[in-house]
Design a protein around this motif. Sequence first.
Motif, short mmCIF file in Angstrom:
data_model
loop_
_atom_site.label_atom_id
_atom_site.label_comp_id
_atom_site.label_asym_id
_atom_site.label_seq_id
_atom_site.Cartn_x
_atom_site.Cartn_y
_atom_site.Cartn_z
N HIS A 1 49.43 4.28 2.51
CA HIS A 1 48.40 4.64 1.54
C HIS A 1 47.03 4.61 2.20
O HIS A 1 46.64 3.60 2.79
CB HIS A 1 48.44 3.66 0.36
CG HIS A 1 47.66 4.13 -0.82
ND1 HIS A 1 47.07 3.27 -1.72
CD2 HIS A 1 47.36 5.38 -1.26
CE1 HIS A 1 46.47 3.96 -2.66
NE2 HIS A 1 46.62 5.24 -2.41
N ALA B 1 47.62 -2.27 0.83
CA ALA B 1 48.85 -1.82 1.49
C ALA B 1 49.11 -2.63 2.75
O ALA B 1 48.26 -2.70 3.64
CB ALA B 1 48.74 -0.34 1.82
N THR C 1 52.23 -1.90 -1.37
CA THR C 1 52.38 -0.62 -0.68
C THR C 1 51.21 0.31 -0.98
O THR C 1 51.12 1.39 -0.41
CB THR C 1 53.69 0.07 -1.12
OG1 THR C 1 53.63 0.31 -2.54
CG2 THR C 1 54.89 -0.80 -0.81
N VAL C 2 50.33 -0.11 -1.89
CA VAL C 2 49.16 0.69 -2.28
C VAL C 2 47.94 -0.20 -2.36
O VAL C 2 48.04 -1.44 -2.39
CB VAL C 2 49.38 1.38 -3.65
CG1 VAL C 2 50.49 2.42 -3.57
CG2 VAL C 2 49.68 0.35 -4.74
#
Length: 479
Positions: free
Chosen positions: A367, A402, A174-175
């Motif tokens: 992100h 991400a 997710t990042v």
Amino acid sequence: MDAQSVKALVDAKFDKAAQLARDIWNYAELPYEEEKSAAALIAALEQEGFSVEKGVADMPTAFVATFQNGEGGLTIGLLGEYDALSSLSQKAACTVKTPVCEGAPGHGCGHNLLGAGALAAAVAVKDALVSENKPGKVVYFGCPAEEGAGSKQFMARAGCFDGVDFCITWHPSTVNEVLTHGSLAIMGANFAFDGVASHAGASPHLGRSALDAVELMNVGCNYLREHVIDAARIHYAYSDAGGTAPNVVQAHAVVKYEVRAPRVSQMKELFDRVVNVARGAALMTDTKLTVDITMAFSDFLPNLTLAAVAYDALCEVGAPVWDEADFALAADMLHTYGETTRKDIHNMLVQRFPQEDPDALMARPLHTGILPFDPNAVSHSPGSTDVGDVSYVVPTAEIHTATACLGNVGHSWQNTAFSNSSVGEKGMRAAAQAMALTCLRIAENPDVLTKAWDELKKKNGGGYVCPLPDEVTPPVGRY
């Protein structure tokens, strides 16, 4: 080679890699059953001039693909995965829970992206070596069953990674970041108890209950949980409760346990304590205990020397570039979670991005930056991966990009939907570019590699020792 040239090499063939990711997403094959997925990856690599050894380490869907340019040079390793998770079938890029096939597997961890993205990087590195007429070997390791009993520890034990100078891998996230933290070592086993069947009403005194033994083992392990280190974990699940007739004393029952700890030595110590609890349960119930070890991963040792190079490469490549449709999909997906989960995500954003407005992030939850690289921020994630076994053999670094919204929950139907979406593919592209640039930068700097190996030798205790007993083989068809 500069970043723009490497990005161009990845982009030139990215459409094929993206289609490969979509194909593997559609196959959605469980651990050790990835026949179509492995075949698709192998075909793509062979088309690029790689020679492929299939069925390595006694696993039909494991393979090693090699391209040698010229004579000599470094051996560059890239790790690919392609297995799916059970019961996570979901329509692509769909924000309503809609299984493609109810109860079927789905790529809820994004391994379709992982395998295809690593392939895109491997091909780009190969193309760079050829275009610049530089010697070197590129090796793509096809690694099945990461979500099952694993494969890399069996491959490491078989010597597949011997002679490799370094390995680079990535994982959907997710990042955007380069890992500095490790993962937990894990060991799992089936604990089978055998007793004596009898009529539970007429002659219970003649029975010896295997189910009672399992229950007592669970009680003992529950008391054990208070007396382990904070980072350790003990998980269990019934795999055979001994039948459904309460008026029969259960003569056979099986419970599956997995234990985790930050280092292999701690994991093994905890596992031995769980085994002692099981032995006590067998003594209390006058049953026979059989312990069948099914899996074990080493903890991941992030090589910070290589990670620093990977971080610079990721910064040069840049984060994925999102459009408004991507932000809209991410926001809609975030709202598929319940209020409690959204509150938890909000609190996480406050802690992880203290300089940003969490409400604004929740409204556009993708992100757009790259998390700072801090080599002193050493910790352990609560998960486990067989990449750890590779990291004990050869210096290894891992990149995250991400491919889903901020706060997205892994191993979920939402993650399956993201794994075949514009968001997932854009994250995969950035990962492939960063991996390829990392590999080429390391190959150009022998001093970095020397330092990376010095770091590994300090961390791995002098070498790799497989956490599995020698007699444990890949549980193909029986996991």
